[in-house]
Write an enzyme that holds these catalytic residues in place. Structure first.
Site, PDB file in Angstrom:
ATOM      1  N   GLU A  41      22.136 -43.467  67.259  1.00 50.19           N
ATOM      2  CA  GLU A  41      22.188 -43.385  65.800  1.00 50.19           C
ATOM      3  C   GLU A  41      23.631 -43.543  65.345  1.00 50.19           C
ATOM      4  OE1 GLU A  41      22.000 -39.793  62.525  1.00 50.19           O
ATOM      5  OE2 GLU A  41      20.610 -39.689  64.210  1.00 50.19           O
ATOM      6  N   ARG A  45      29.092 -42.965  57.949  1.00 52.65           N
ATOM      7  CA  ARG A  45      30.169 -42.116  57.452  1.00 52.65           C
ATOM      8  C   ARG A  45      31.501 -42.848  57.444  1.00 52.65           C
ATOM      9  NH1 ARG A  45      29.016 -36.238  60.417  1.00 52.65           N
ATOM     10  NH2 ARG A  45      26.819 -36.080  59.831  1.00 52.65           N
ATOM     11  N   THR A  68      22.894 -40.738  58.543  1.00 53.10           N
ATOM     12  CA  THR A  68      23.599 -40.331  57.324  1.00 53.10           C
ATOM     13  C   THR A  68      23.348 -41.345  56.211  1.00 53.10           C
ATOM     14  OG1 THR A  68      25.322 -39.526  58.830  1.00 53.10           O
ATOM     15  CG2 THR A  68      25.720 -39.218  56.512  1.00 53.10           C
ATOM     16  N   LYS A 128      13.961 -34.582  60.976  1.00 50.91           N
ATOM     17  CA  LYS A 128      15.179 -34.104  61.615  1.00 50.91           C
ATOM     18  C   LYS A 128      15.479 -32.701  61.105  1.00 50.91           C
ATOM     19  CE  LYS A 128      19.456 -35.494  60.369  1.00 50.91           C
ATOM     20  NZ  LYS A 128      20.738 -36.233  60.352  1.00 50.91           N
TER      21      LYS A 128
END
Length: 208
Positions: A41, A45, A68, A128
């Site tokens: 993943e 960011r 994210t 998650k």
């Protein structure tokens, strides 16, 4: 989502990567795959996250997803770059809807029973748990899983190698996400041998 849950169940660990420099993407992908990782993943960011996803996906050997992801527009860019699944820190209905339109599995974050119920309401069966350790770790996981026996979790956030086996022993856990296998410090130093070693160690722990 069923396909993604199956993949996660096979992978058991998901390296969560924050990669500032796209030049490190290819050797990073090789190191993770050599260590036995099946997927990764890449967090959105950093300004060059799309380039990192594209470079890692082009290498093969790993199923690359984007993490994210905060907006539907980000989800679009991630999928265009080659992301095969999308992970979000929270539950955003626009992100979920856009991922479904794009035909890409989405794994939203959930930290409360209300968020879990919202995920179930829109037909999701895997979420998650984030941030897992600050929320209370395995105790929180058990408490949240108890009322929702059909739901599967990928706990992420603050988990290290020592905590990995305990999380994987939980019946509700399909896989565990963690950043300790490829930290920013290891990426800055270019220590891909250590990344490979840590990944192999995590894979071994996940299958023992």
């Amino acid at each position: 989502m069923t396909a993604l849950a199956g993949l996660l169940a096979e992978a058991r660990i998901v390296p969560v990567l924050t990669v500032p420099d796209p030049a490190t993407a290819a050797p990073l992908a090789h190191a993770l795959a050599a260590g036995g990782a099946r997927c990764a993943e890449v967090t959105f960011r950093t300004p060059d996250a799309e380039r990192v996803v594209k470079a890692m996906a082009a290498e093969g050997g790993l199923l690359v997803g984007a993490g994210t992801v905060l907006t539907a527009a980000q989800a679009e860019r991630a999928v265009e770059a080659g992301a095969r699944f999308v992970v979000s820190p929270g539950l955003d209905h626009e992100v979920i809807a856009r991922c479904r339109e794009l035909g890409v599995p989405v794994l939203p974050g959930a930290a409360t029973a209300t968020e879990v119920m919202n995920a179930l309401r829109v037909g999701l069966d895997t979420v998650k748990l984030f941030p897992a350790e600050p929320l209370g770790g395995r105790a929180m996981l058990r408490a949240l899983a108890a009322p929702f026996p059909g739901l599967r979790f990928m706990p992420t956030g603050g988990i290290d190698a020592a905590a990995l086996p305990g999380y994987l022993a939980e019946p509700s856990v399909v896989a565990v996400g963690g950043s300790w296998m490829a930290t920013p410090a290891l990426l800055r130093s270019g220590d891909y041998a250590e990344i490979r070693r840590l990944t192999a160690e995590a894979v071994a722990r996940s299958t023992s």
